[in-house]
Design an enzyme around this catalytic site. Structure first.
Site, PDB file in Angstrom:
ATOM      1  N   GLY A 316      11.948   3.385   1.359  1.00  0.00           N
ATOM      2  CA  GLY A 316      11.189   2.738   2.421  1.00  0.00           C
ATOM      3  C   GLY A 316      10.890   1.298   2.070  1.00  0.00           C
ATOM      4  O   GLY A 316      11.172   0.829   0.958  1.00  0.00           O
ATOM      5  N   GLY A 318       7.907  -1.982   2.875  1.00  0.00           N
ATOM      6  CA  GLY A 318       6.653  -2.428   3.463  1.00  0.00           C
ATOM      7  C   GLY A 318       6.524  -3.931   3.362  1.00  0.00           C
ATOM      8  O   GLY A 318       7.472  -4.636   2.973  1.00  0.00           O
ATOM      9  N   GLY A 321       6.632  -4.938  -0.526  1.00  0.00           N
ATOM     10  CA  GLY A 321       7.677  -4.500  -1.433  1.00  0.00           C
ATOM     11  C   GLY A 321       8.529  -3.386  -0.861  1.00  0.00           C
ATOM     12  O   GLY A 321       8.291  -2.887   0.243  1.00  0.00           O
ATOM     13  N   VAL A 323      10.470   0.390  -1.774  1.00  0.00           N
ATOM     14  CA  VAL A 323      10.360   1.565  -2.650  1.00  0.00           C
ATOM     15  C   VAL A 323      11.736   2.207  -2.818  1.00  0.00           C
ATOM     16  O   VAL A 323      12.442   2.450  -1.827  1.00  0.00           O
ATOM     17  CB  VAL A 323       9.362   2.590  -2.078  1.00  0.00           C
ATOM     18  CG1 VAL A 323       9.249   3.798  -3.013  1.00  0.00           C
ATOM     19  CG2 VAL A 323       8.005   1.944  -1.861  1.00  0.00           C
ATOM     20  N   LYS A 337       8.294   0.997  -6.803  1.00  0.00           N
ATOM     21  CA  LYS A 337       7.951  -0.004  -5.786  1.00  0.00           C
ATOM     22  C   LYS A 337       8.197  -1.387  -6.369  1.00  0.00           C
ATOM     23  O   LYS A 337       7.477  -1.849  -7.248  1.00  0.00           O
ATOM     24  CB  LYS A 337       6.482   0.142  -5.367  1.00  0.00           C
ATOM     25  CG  LYS A 337       6.047  -0.838  -4.295  1.00  0.00           C
ATOM     26  CD  LYS A 337       4.576  -0.602  -3.946  1.00  0.00           C
ATOM     27  CE  LYS A 337       4.094  -1.573  -2.891  1.00  0.00           C
ATOM     28  NZ  LYS A 337       2.665  -1.364  -2.565  1.00  0.00           N
ATOM     29  N   ASP A 434      -7.321   0.318   2.749  1.00  0.00           N
ATOM     30  CA  ASP A 434      -6.070   0.465   3.504  1.00  0.00           C
ATOM     31  C   ASP A 434      -5.704   1.946   3.655  1.00  0.00           C
ATOM     32  O   ASP A 434      -4.542   2.334   3.459  1.00  0.00           O
ATOM     33  CB  ASP A 434      -4.942  -0.309   2.817  1.00  0.00           C
ATOM     34  CG  ASP A 434      -3.802  -0.658   3.791  1.00  0.00           C
ATOM     35  OD1 ASP A 434      -4.031  -0.586   5.020  1.00  0.00           O
ATOM     36  OD2 ASP A 434      -2.705  -0.995   3.325  1.00  0.00           O
TER      37      ASP A 434
END
Length: 621
Positions: A316, A318, A321, A323, A337, A434
């Site tokens: 994935g 974000g 960064g 992953v 990550k 978060d």
């Protein structure tokens, strides 16, 4: 720095090339001269200046006095000051010096290259007119017929001098004697003769430089072979050609200045970024030195590439960064990550490592190690095969991905216990800031684990609020007080609000900021959930049994308590865990923070609201 000086050199060469024509023009042997504000050029010449014959025309000599006055000599004894020279119209405007003009008026302009400019005589006769001079003395008086003929500067009391036109014939004036002296002047000079006018306009027809003047070029005599001495030629560049280098120069300077500005700005940004990166690396090294006692594993960037098999399997991505799936030497699967150098700062890296090194809880992801190799940074976590909670709750209508209500309740309980541990279980209170489905990972048994501590803050347990220089978190999960001080100050209750939004999303099966819903009444998601609870309606996802309905109602009530507008109206995470462990019938529906929705009277249980001190102690960053 070398490229900078190279650019300056190129700019200098460009300016030099543009200036070459002007530098060559400076070698023109017929260069104009200056006297006062007058530019002296062909056909005129300035006496006393050495120039080739082709640079002037006979009879066009000018003098420059000690007082810097330009003088034109029409004859040996006739001199006028120059007021203006119009080269294009080929005329000159003269004015007389102080004194008696009659003594220096030209008897005849035929020997001069100038003639009276008929544009200023208004159609009057411009041919020379002969005037006869009379001396008058004694007591005799002139008749009115001859008053205008007096020459004032030559007359004295009891002695007058007259200039009478010859066409009057043989006239006899009382007490006047006709002399043998005559003056031949034009009508315009007649006004100067009688002191009624102090200037005159003259023009010239030869040499003719009108074409050159129109083109903006220079003019001179041709001196080749059998060409007549009156013939002229144009030379040099036209005004348009002369202006082009100036425009090019101006454009070059402008572009060069812009380019120089861009280079300087780019160098500043690079230097600033390099300095910030160096400071960040130093900060990280100091931090890691202080945290050696916690014994986190440190990997080199080469180790990270080896663990991820050259970043082969991407899980994935974000904002801060990407992953990747990896494998340690003992075949333990990990999630790596790799931080983005442009978005993830040293502070996010330190927050994540500093927070994770302190945490040992079943519902928080375990940090196995990290990489801080120059500007290359990465975090190594335990691998979660079922990825994030987001993958399951937003496809709740899909049978293949739907988690049972009991499993959702277990997940909610695990997240709540994990957040409670962050707030009260560590040496220092950790505020996540978060909490959202994307940051809740699920292991092989769907046990939840809180991840991504890049925005986390550490503070003392005794203090309950934190001062932040900017809002942090994800839109849709950020507590009101984080965005506006009108609702209070940011604290651990901000995580409670985010958890409440997460619970409502688990119940409703969609994002709380999803505007692609079927009904406009569902656009503001929390209010829609509250109205569904208040009216006993279903939330649009599968509820197969009474037990499922009770779990959904419990999660909704707890979620609505958590998203109360004011932090002091929300429960602590310890109270949240207790509410999740209790039976739904023992829970009280929270007050409606949204009013009455679409105008329908709610049937919620109303509880008295006691006055609460909303001032919390501030923890400064």
């Amino acid at each position: 720095m070398e490229s900078f000086f190279r650019m300056i050199l190129l700019l200098f060469c460009f300016i030099l090339i543009v200036r070459v024509p002007e530098l060559l023009a400076a070698r023109d042997e017929c260069q104009p001269k200056k006297c006062n504000h007058h530019t002296i050029r062909f056909p005129f010449r300035l006496k006393g200046q050495q120039q080739p014959e082709k640079c002037s025309y006979p009879g066009f000599g000018l003098s420059c006095t000690e007082k810097n006055q330009t003088v034109l000599e029409l004859s040996q004894h006739v001199k006028f000051f120059v007021k203006r020279i119009d080269y294009r119209a080929q005329r000159i405007h003269l004015y007389a010096p102080q004194g008696c003009l009659a003594r220096q008026l030209p008897n005849d302009l035929s020997a001069s290259p100038f003639q009276e400019d008929n544009r200023y005589t208004f159609g009057l006769e411009i041919n020379p007119q002969e005037y006869i001079i009379f001396n008058c003395s004694g007591e005799g008086q002139m008749t009115d017929r001859y008053e205008d003929f007096e020459i004032p500067c030559l007359s004295i009391p009891r002695f007058q001098v007259l200039a009478v036109p010859s066409y009057y014939g043989a006239v006899s004036l009382l007490n006047c004697t006709r002399t043998s002296l005559t003056i031949s002047v034009t009508e315009a000079f007649k006004d100067m003769l009688h002191n009624r006018k102090m200037d005159v306009h003259l023009s010239w027809s030869k040499p003719n430089c009108n074409i050159c003047e129109v083109e903006g070029r220079k003019c001179r005599l041709k001196k080749n072979g059998n060409i007549t001495e009156d013939e002229t030629e144009c030379y040099g560049r036209s005004k348009k050609q002369r202006d082009r280098p100036k425009k090019l120069l101006a454009t070059g300077i402008t572009l060069g200045s812009c380019l120089l500005g861009i280079i300087l700005f780019a160098r500043y940004r690079v230097h600033h970024s390099y300095k910030a990166e160096k400071e960040g690396q130093l900060k990280i090294e100091i931090f890691l030195e202080n945290y050696k006692a916690l014994k986190p594993s440190r990997y080199s960037y080469a180790d990270i590439k080896r663990i991820t098999d050259q970043f082969k399997d991407k899980l994935g991505e974000g904002a801060y960064g990407t992953v990747f799936k990896g494998r340690l030497s003992n075949d333990v699967l990990v999630a790596v990550k790799v931080l983005n150098n442009f978005r993830a700062t040293a502070e996010e890296f330190i927050n994540e490592v500093g927070s994770m090194c302190r945490i040992h809880h079943v519902n928080v992801t375990r940090l196995i190690g990290f990489c801080a190799d120059g500007n290359k940074r990465a975090l190594v976590y335990e691998y979660m095969p079922n990825e994030s909670l987001e993958k399951f709750i937003f496809v709740a209508k899909d049978k293949d991905h739907f988690l049972s209500w009991e499993k959702l309740q277990d997940i909610a309980m695990g997240i709540a216990k994990g957040i409670e541990y962050l707030h009260q279980g560590c040496d220092q209170q950790i505020l996540h800031f978060d909490i959202k489905p994307h940051n809740i990972l699920l292991d092989h048994n769907f046990n939840p684990k809180i991840s991504d501590f890049g925005l986390a803050k550490l503070c003392s347990k005794e203090q309950s609020a934190v001062s932040m220089t900017a809002a942090r978190g994800t839109i849709g999960y950020i507590a009101p007080e984080v965005l506006s001080r009108n609702f209070g100050k940011a604290s651990y209750k901000s995580d409670v609000y985010s958890f409440g939004m997460l619970l409502l999303e688990m119940v409703g099966g969609r994002k709380n900021i999803d505007v692609t819903v079927e009904s406009t009444s569902q656009v503001y998601f929390p209010e829609w959930v509250y109205n569904c609870l208040d009216k006993g309606e279903e939330f649009g996802i599968r509820i197969d049994s009474e037990r499922d309905a009770k779990i959904a109602r419990k999660l909704t009530i707890v979620g609505l308590w958590c998203i109360q507008w004011y932090p002091t109206d929300r429960p602590s995470m310890k109270a949240v865990v207790q509410m999740l462990e209790a039976e739904v019938d023992s829970l009280t529906v929270p007050p409606n923070p949204f009013g009455h929705g679409d105008g329908v009277q709610t049937t919620s249980v109303k509880i008295p609201r006691k006055t609460i001190n909303r001032e919390l102690e501030v923890i400064f960053e």
